[in-house]
Design a protein around this motif. Structure first.
Motif, PDB file in Angstrom:
ATOM      1  N   VAL A 129       0.823  -1.193   0.000  1.00 10.73           N
ATOM      2  CA  VAL A 129       0.000   0.000   0.000  1.00 10.73           C
ATOM      3  C   VAL A 129       0.871   1.262   0.000  1.00 10.73           C
ATOM      4  O   VAL A 129       0.594   2.223  -0.707  1.00 10.73           O
ATOM      5  CB  VAL A 129      -0.952  -0.021   1.209  1.00 10.73           C
ATOM      6  CG1 VAL A 129      -1.535   1.346   1.460  1.00 10.73           C
ATOM      7  CG2 VAL A 129      -2.066  -1.010   0.957  1.00 10.73           C
ATOM      8  N   GLY A 155       2.169   1.782  -3.405  1.00  7.97           N
ATOM      9  CA  GLY A 155       1.163   2.036  -4.427  1.00  7.97           C
ATOM     10  C   GLY A 155       0.676   0.723  -5.010  1.00  7.97           C
ATOM     11  O   GLY A 155       1.462  -0.017  -5.603  1.00  7.97           O
ATOM     12  N   ILE A 171       0.110   8.448   3.695  1.00  4.31           N
ATOM     13  CA  ILE A 171      -1.068   8.134   2.887  1.00  4.31           C
ATOM     14  C   ILE A 171      -2.012   9.341   2.809  1.00  4.31           C
ATOM     15  O   ILE A 171      -2.720   9.534   1.821  1.00  4.31           O
ATOM     16  CB  ILE A 171      -1.791   6.886   3.456  1.00  4.31           C
ATOM     17  CG1 ILE A 171      -0.912   5.639   3.279  1.00  4.31           C
ATOM     18  CG2 ILE A 171      -3.135   6.651   2.789  1.00  4.31           C
ATOM     19  CD1 ILE A 171      -0.683   5.214   1.861  1.00  4.31           C
ATOM     20  N   PRO A 215      -2.764   9.743  -1.219  1.00  3.78           N
ATOM     21  CA  PRO A 215      -3.758   8.726  -0.855  1.00  3.78           C
ATOM     22  C   PRO A 215      -3.658   7.446  -1.677  1.00  3.78           C
ATOM     23  O   PRO A 215      -4.343   6.494  -1.370  1.00  3.78           O
ATOM     24  CB  PRO A 215      -5.092   9.419  -1.118  1.00  3.78           C
ATOM     25  CG  PRO A 215      -4.783  10.868  -1.168  1.00  3.78           C
ATOM     26  CD  PRO A 215      -3.383  10.985  -1.664  1.00  3.78           C
ATOM     27  N   ARG A 216      -2.841   7.413  -2.698  1.00  7.04           N
ATOM     28  CA  ARG A 216      -2.733   6.178  -3.468  1.00  7.04           C
ATOM     29  C   ARG A 216      -1.296   5.661  -3.483  1.00  7.04           C
ATOM     30  O   ARG A 216      -0.863   5.025  -4.431  1.00  7.04           O
ATOM     31  CB  ARG A 216      -3.239   6.371  -4.891  1.00  7.04           C
ATOM     32  CG  ARG A 216      -4.619   6.925  -4.931  1.00  7.04           C
ATOM     33  CD  ARG A 216      -5.522   6.307  -5.963  1.00  7.04           C
ATOM     34  NE  ARG A 216      -6.902   6.513  -5.563  1.00  7.04           N
ATOM     35  CZ  ARG A 216      -7.672   5.568  -5.071  1.00  7.04           C
ATOM     36  NH1 ARG A 216      -7.203   4.344  -4.930  1.00  7.04           N
ATOM     37  NH2 ARG A 216      -8.902   5.824  -4.718  1.00  7.04           N
ATOM     38  N   GLY A 217      -0.576   5.977  -2.449  1.00  7.42           N
ATOM     39  CA  GLY A 217       0.757   5.399  -2.333  1.00  7.42           C
ATOM     40  C   GLY A 217       1.806   6.178  -3.087  1.00  7.42           C
ATOM     41  O   GLY A 217       1.536   7.192  -3.740  1.00  7.42           O
ATOM     42  N   VAL A 254      -8.729   9.528   1.252  1.00  8.25           N
ATOM     43  CA  VAL A 254      -8.167   8.181   1.312  1.00  8.25           C
ATOM     44  C   VAL A 254      -9.353   7.233   1.352  1.00  8.25           C
ATOM     45  O   VAL A 254     -10.198   7.336   2.227  1.00  8.25           O
ATOM     46  CB  VAL A 254      -7.321   7.998   2.584  1.00  8.25           C
ATOM     47  CG1 VAL A 254      -6.731   6.610   2.620  1.00  8.25           C
ATOM     48  CG2 VAL A 254      -6.235   9.041   2.642  1.00  8.25           C
ATOM     49  N   TYR A 268      -6.813   1.469   0.744  1.00  5.77           N
ATOM     50  CA  TYR A 268      -5.809   2.319   1.397  1.00  5.77           C
ATOM     51  C   TYR A 268      -6.279   2.704   2.791  1.00  5.77           C
ATOM     52  O   TYR A 268      -5.529   2.677   3.761  1.00  5.77           O
ATOM     53  CB  TYR A 268      -5.545   3.586   0.567  1.00  5.77           C
ATOM     54  CG  TYR A 268      -4.820   3.294  -0.705  1.00  5.77           C
ATOM     55  CD1 TYR A 268      -3.431   3.275  -0.734  1.00  5.77           C
ATOM     56  CD2 TYR A 268      -5.508   3.030  -1.879  1.00  5.77           C
ATOM     57  CE1 TYR A 268      -2.753   2.992  -1.900  1.00  5.77           C
ATOM     58  CE2 TYR A 268      -4.838   2.736  -3.043  1.00  5.77           C
ATOM     59  CZ  TYR A 268      -3.459   2.722  -3.047  1.00  5.77           C
ATOM     60  OH  TYR A 268      -2.787   2.435  -4.189  1.00  5.77           O
TER      61      TYR A 268
END
Lengths: 542, 425, 384
Positions: free
Chosen positions: A480, A483, A525, A529-531, C158, C162
């Protein structure tokens, strides 16, 4: 202790430096060797002393055997023999002549016990003896023993060894050992300053230790000497500190490679296929148990080729874990595509079942997975940096595995199909790609890679039914963080987490370090938020 | 229709469990509860103890049971989950009506079941070495207290035979047993003239598997010009990676000996011990000790478990002693009544597997010999030092000021597990 | 919307049944436990009261999770953290109530601090002597943590897996932190050896019965609150967010605030569950933070059926009952049974047990057919 050593070594050295012609009478020596089997450790120490005092190099095999725990007594007549275990029996040899004395079973012989003190004594005695050995590794070990023992009586033989030594590095070490001994034995301040000068060029922990001792002891009354000593200590410590940073980096890389191995299979099953694969850890465990099985076969059938067992285990672990993975995919997961959260539930169930199955078959206790000789030990540089071989191999192995996967994905027909199914399943299927088959193979690949990771992890961790559980959370974090769906992200993620962890650990302790890394992931994160390496495009939103 | 089914289901789910209460069966056997984790993280250690108990019970039944009744084992799985331990303990005593329970490994599991045993007046035999600081009237502690393991081990390290250590590294898993033990050891070391500057203390989480940095740190601590030794209270799973790292970084026993209190034959079974020869462990039992009792025990164990390679260890001996004592106490009391058996336990003696005699004291701890062994290349320990006689287990350590004033004695006039003065005078 | 207050509850038959059964339990179990002698066939033994009480706490926890997962689509793998924090708040109060009755008889410090040489009570332990303050902390600590965590996470958008993984990271980090003895929460042993609550002996069956009834009442209250939220306009927005977050945002809803509200309420409920759990089982330790524990909560909800609230209650009780039963009856095999149950549930009951009910009554129209269709489709896909 020290006095004894001085005496012994002096005797040995005399025998060595002088012509080793005048041996004591032979029966005498046998008698002395039989004395090694005395009842108390005190008596044994005395026996070693007496034996060494003869200065006879023929005592070396007996002393070595004693150090390595191969010295036994016969229960019948109390004679001392060297015994080598071979299968169920022991092969006996005379300690002095090496001639064969037949075989014995365990009940007929009794081990000559040694303790740590005796071991230290033996090593010191043997170190003095082997300083002139023709084998370079033996000489290197001997210098280390001499440096540790730091005994004045070793100087003559050390001088002799220095003048005979051709290898520059080893000669440097010998000179360092000589300086270390002289520093304490010579009284002349100028001579001592020279010794300090030499020592300050050798940033090894032993030198730091002896400089500290020197400052606290002999140098105390001479301010000039204290100053010189402190300067030398400073220099040593500065460069030790620098090398310590290199050490942190190495350990971070090593932890990173372990994380990478554990996570890379998940990067495929979870990252590429979107299956929240809670049974991933169990695939790692299956790989480790495969290694155990392979080694069992090697132990019983080809003990000579044990060093290669790992090489056999790697492909086998891939096949075993891969096959289980394909079975799981065909049996359960294929009914759950498009419902990722339910794959979590089902694979959690599978992981419970796999754990308990392994527990039922192999028992709940740890299984022994041995290390091949080429993975044992470490490279010790002259600066005190220790690079352990097993970790070195694991770093290389992890990179090789990632390279191989990248190759499969980028360069093979299967990789092409895999990518097309991931991107657009319907379209791929309508182009004639057997999507179901590709799913099964992809899941099999991810699981198989996890199995290969298990082979590597069996070298550094427990092989028990709980093995997988301890890696699953870290693996998810890595994937995570890097990504989801990005192999490169997993690589970078694993190494950065590993290195961050190892640099934090000495500052904050192991537990706090780990907590800080977790908090950092949570904060990271929020920022991305997406790595680390986010996939872009429309596919992301679904 | 649909809603009706909902009705039945919702009502059934919540209320249905009650019906499962069941009626206690007639007591025609003596029931022995076994409370050891068979799954989860502790299964690795505890499953063996369950098997030992089954063996001992089978053996006793072969001799005709006790008081003319057969023994019946009641096995449950608390799954390494501490609240589940409490629940299962209650189930064993309240529902299954067991007469005695043998179980627990970790301190927290014991702490979790303790209130249950005290409330329901059950009887627990606890077989693992632990931090002390406890004496419950409902628990018999058959493992070692700190003074039966830690202090003799440090004495040995400081002695000439043990290498004459002047600096000590205390490595432990971060929980109460290492914390307490190390606290006791620190104050003991002070009394031996070792200052705080020469003591390094380090704690790691459970299951810690990356020991590179810590081993390197120990190496550098040891390079200060004084002989250094390590005292390890590292628990369970973390030991294998620790020893593998020690071996690979080339720490030899004669340079930096490591003495461990939680590493026994079972833990070594997962390791190649050749590079570890000479590192130490302190226990009350080693499989390698050569006595007729031990030989018979090992033989019986291997036959029972049907595996020639299985090993025996200290907690197994603790259960062996505990079970024998309990059986003797039941015969003496003529009943399995908990209060009667407890009274009969005091002064009960059983021959140790390692020679000598174990005695149950009135503080619910055993008197046992202490052995220090060196790891051998075959995964066994070889005794290098042992106490002259037996050591009496101390419930309350003399080295913690708050606890030094406490006494545990469950006979008149004390009748108390943690008192400064007798209850009756 | 125009739904009357009576509607949000009365419209839900399953919910009404749940409330009725809870009421029966809350009165019946203590009555049968205290009123009847052990010889009576209807007597509820003491250990059963504790066991059922524990199930009810888990049910409350599952209900809290269903509120965020089933309605707002937030899959939390860290709800155990809120549960444990509530439990610790209660545990700290119970520790303070022990007073000088600990083994060392120290009136100021709990036992574990005494033998670790702590000289004085850490600041964060102050106030827990007061029951009211402790109860406030039971909801406040998980609530504030959830609010802060959610504030950052939802605003940064988020989502999905995740979010799940960082909730897992949160509970994992807290577990490691609470394991540390230096934190002052008793380390691995946690808090235990409680004596009484508000002066009532915790080992007294009457105290237990009251705690049990309170747990039943709490589940009931949480259900009513949950139903009220989900049936309101806010609840409908939550469902919209669950089904298409992007669209809800484009329609002008501040998605993060709706989520944050549900998330915080859910965490507070979990805290209450933990607070009720601790006096009934007698121990709280960092094991409750363990990530696998939080995954198990998700599984209870999934087994029962998400998005119904009463399904979560049902799932929690059933799975835990199965665990109790199998760990005693089949100690060597129970993991197979449990694992098999999870796989079977996902394969054959995709909407959980509650969702399976219609398909039993009407096999022609129900889920069963859908489940079979999945198999058929797979066959087709393979053939093509």
């Amino acid at each position: 202790m020290k006095a004894i050593l001085t005496l012994l070594v002096a005797a040995l050295v005399c025998a060595l430096v002088a012509a080793p012609g005048a041996h004591a009478a032979e029966p005498d020596l046998t008698e002395l060797i039989d004395g090694l089997a005395a009842k108390s450790f005190k008596q044994k120490t005395a026996a070693v002393e007496r034996l060494a005092a003869t200065g006879d190099p023929r005592a070396v095999p007996a002393l070595t055997a004693m150090l390595e725990g191969r010295l036994y007594t016969l229960r019948t007549d109390g004679r001392v023999v060297v015994a080598e275990k071979s299968g169920g029996v022991f092969v006996l040899a005379a300690p002095l002549t090496g001639e064969s004395l037949g075989q014995a079973v365990k009940k007929e012989i009794k081990k000559v016990r040694v303790n740590n003190r005796l071991r230290g004594l033996l090593r010191g005695v043997l170190g003095g003896l082997t300083l002139l050995s023709p084998d370079m590794d033996t000489r290197r070990a001997a210098v280390d023993s001499v440096l540790k023992a730091r005994d004045e009586s070793m100087l003559p033989v050390l001088e002799k060894a220095i003048s005979a030594e051709r290898d520059a590095d080893l000669r440097g070490r010998m000179e360092m050992a000589r300086a270390a001994i002289r520093l304490f034995s010579r009284q002349d301040p100028d001579a001592r300053r020279t010794d300090l000068e030499i020592l300050s060029g050798h940033p090894v922990p032993e030198v730091r230790s002896l400089l500290a001792e020197f400052l606290a002891g002999p140098a105390r009354d001479d301010p000039a000497l204290v100053e010189a000593g402190e300067e030398a200590l400073d220099r040593v410590e500065r460069s030790l500190e620098m090398w310590e940073m290199v050490g942190h980096l190495y350990r971070g890389l090593s932890l990173g490679s372990v994380l990478l191995l554990a996570a890379v299979g998940l990067a495929i099953t979870f990252g590429v296929m979107g299956v929240i694969n809670m049974a991933h850890g169990e695939m790692v465990m299956l790989g480790a148990y495969t290694t155990f099985m392979v080694q069992e076969v090697f132990r019983s059938s080809f003990p000579g080729a044990f060093d290669y067992s790992i090489l056999v285990a790697v492909p086998l672990a891939f096949l075993v874990a891969g096959a289980v993975g394909v079975a799981i995919e065909r049996g359960v997961i294929r009914f759950l595509y498009g419902r990722p959260l339910e794959t979590l539930l089902a694979t959690w169930g599978i992981s419970l079942i796999l754990q308990q199955t392994v527990r039922a078959i192999f028992g709940p206790t740890n299984r022994e997975v041995g290390a091949p000789s080429w993975m044992s030990g470490a490279i010790e540089t002259s600066t005190g940096l220790v690079l352990t071989y097993n970790r070195l191999w694991i770093i290389l192995f992890s990179l090789a595995v990632v390279g191989l996967i990248a190759l499969v994905i980028k360069k093979t027909a299967f990789g092409l199909q895999m990518r097309s199914v991931t991107q657009n399943r319907t379209m791929a299927a309508s182009m004639g790609i057997r999507a179901g088959w590709v799913d099964a193979m992809t899941f099999g690949l991810g699981s198989g890679v996890a199995g290969m990771a298990g082979v590597a992890l069996s070298q550094i961790d427990n092989v028990s039914p709980n093995l997988g559980q301890s890696y699953i959370i870290d693996s998810f974090m890595v994937v995570v963080f890097g990504g989801v769906g990005n192999l490169w992200g997993t690589v970078v993620g694993a190494f950065s987490l590993g290195i961050a962890n190892k640099f934090l650990e000495p500052l904050s302790g192991a537990v706090l370090g780990k907590i800080l890394v977790l908090v950092a992931i949570i904060l990271f994160i929020q920022k991305r938020p997406r790595g680390l390496f986010a996939l872009k495009g429309r596919a992301v939103e679904t | 229709m649909r809603n009706k089914l909902h009705t039945i289901l919702a009502a059934g789910a919540v209320a249905g469990a009650i019906l499962f209460a069941g009626v206690a069966r007639a007591a025609d056997t003596i029931k022995v509860g076994i409370l050891h984790s068979l799954s989860g993280t502790m299964a690795i250690s505890e499953t063996t103890l369950k098997d030992v108990m089954l063996m001992l019970i089978e053996d006793q039944n072969g001799k005709g049971g006790l008081l003319g009744r057969k023994l019946e084992a009641v096995v449950v799985d608390p799954a390494s989950n501490w609240p589940l331990f409490a629940e299962k303990a209650r189930e064993l005593i309240d529902k299954e009506k067991v007469d005695v329970v043998f179980g627990c490994w970790t301190s927290v599991s014991r702490k979790s079941v303790l209130p249950v045993f005290e409330e329901l007046n059950g009887l627990l035999f606890y077989p693992v070495q632990y931090e002390g600081e406890e004496s419950s009237r409902n628990v018999f502690y058959t493992g070692a207290a700190p003074n039966q393991q830690a202090i003799p081990a440090v004495d040995y390290l400081l002695s000439e035979d043990g290498g004459g250590a002047q600096r000590i590294v205390l490595l432990g898993t971060d929980y109460v047993y290492p914390r307490t033990t190390n606290k006791i050891l620190r104050s003991y070391l002070h009394s031996k003239g070792i200052t705080d500057a020469d003591i390094m203390e380090n704690y790691t989480p459970f299951g810690h598997s990356d020991w590179q940095s810590i081993v390197a740190e120990v190496k550098s601590f040891a390079s200060a010009g004084k002989k250094t030794a390590v005292v390890s209270t590292i628990n369970g799973d973390a030991n294998v990676p620790f020893y593998k790292e020690l071996a690979n970084q080339g720490i030899k026993a004669e340079d930096i000996p490591v003495v461990a209190f939680s590493v026994g034959e079972e833990e070594l079974a997962g390791l190649d011990t050749a590079p570890l020869v000479g590192h130490l462990a302190a226990w009350n039992y080693f499989m390698s000790v050569d006595t007729p009792e031990n030989e018979a025990f090992i033989e019986a164990w291997k036959a029972f478990i049907k595996d020639e390679n299985r090993v025996t260890n200290d907690p197994m001996e603790a259960h062996y002693i505990g079970f024998k004592m309990w059986a003797q106490a039941v015969l003496q009391a003529g009943s399995t009544d908990v209060d009667a058996v407890r009274q009969a336990m005091y002064g009960q003696t059983v021959a140790n597997l390692t020679g000598g005699t174990a005695v149950m004291n009135t503080n619910h701890h055993l008197s046992k010999p202490v052995l220090i062994g060196e790891i051998q290349d075959d995964g066994q320990f070889e005794t290098v030092w042992e106490t002259d006689g037996v050591v009496v287990g101390d419930a309350w350590s003399d080295f913690i000021p708050e606890s030094a004033k406490l006494t545990a004695d469950w006979t008149y006039p004390w009748v108390c597990g943690n008192c400064e003065a007798p209850k009756y005078d | 919307m125009t739904h009357g207050k009576s509607h949000f509850l009365l419209g839900d038959r399953g919910g009404l049944v749940l409330l009725a059964s809870l009421a029966v339990l809350a009165v019946g179990v203590p009555a049968l436990n205290l009123g009847l002698g052990p010889e009576s066939a209807l007597h509820v033994p003491d250990y059963m009261v504790g066991l059922l009480g524990k199930y009810l706490c888990f049910a409350l926890l599952a209900l809290a999770l269903d509120l965020v997962w089933g309605y707002a689509g937030i899959l939390s793998l860290g709800h155990g953290a809120f549960f444990a924090l509530g439990g610790y708040a209660m545990g700290m109060h119970l520790m303070r109530e022990i007073g000088d009755r600990g083994v060392y008889g120290n009136p100021d410090l709990p036992d574990f601090m005494v033998f670790l040489n702590w000289q004085e009570l850490p600041w964060y332990w102050h106030g827990f002597d007061n029951f009211g303050f402790a109860m406030l902390m039971v909801v406040l600590v998980p609530g504030v943590l959830a609010f802060v965590f959610g504030w950052f996470a939802f605003r940064s958008r988020v989502t999905g897996v995740y979010l799940s993984i960082i909730t897992q990271a949160m509970t994992f980090a807290l577990m490691l932190a609470f394991f540390r003895n230096d934190m002052g929460f008793g380390g691995n042993n946690g808090l235990t050896d409680f004596k009484d609550i508000l002066g009532h002996d915790l080992q007294d069956p009457a105290t237990r019965a009251v705690l049990f009834s309170l747990s039943a009442a709490a589940v009931g209250a949480a259900f009513v609150i949950g139903r009220f939220i989900t049936a309101s306009r806010l609840g409908r927005v939550l469902v919209a967010i669950r089904d298409a977050e992007g669209r809800a945002r484009f329609l002008g809803y501040r998605v993060e605030y709706y989520k944050l509200f549900a998330w915080t309420v859910s965490a507070m409920m979990a805290g209450v569950a933990g607070a009720l759990y601790v006096p009934q089982v007698g121990i709280i330790n960092p094991g409750e933070f363990a990530p696998p524990g939080s995954i198990e909560i998700v599984i209870w909800v999934a087994v029962g059926g998400r998005g119904t609230l009463y399904g979560a209650v049902l799932g929690a009780v059933l799975v835990n009952y199965a665990k109790t039963y199998f760990t005693g009856a089949l100690p060597e095999l129970w993991l197979f049974m449990l694992g098999g149950l999870f796989i079977a549930t996902t394969l054959f009951l995709p909407k959980g047990i509650v969702g399976a009910l219609p398909m039993m009554t009407d096999p022609e129209r129900g889920q069963w057919r859908k489940a079979l269709a999945v198999f058929r489709n797979v066959g087709k896909r393979k053939a093509s």
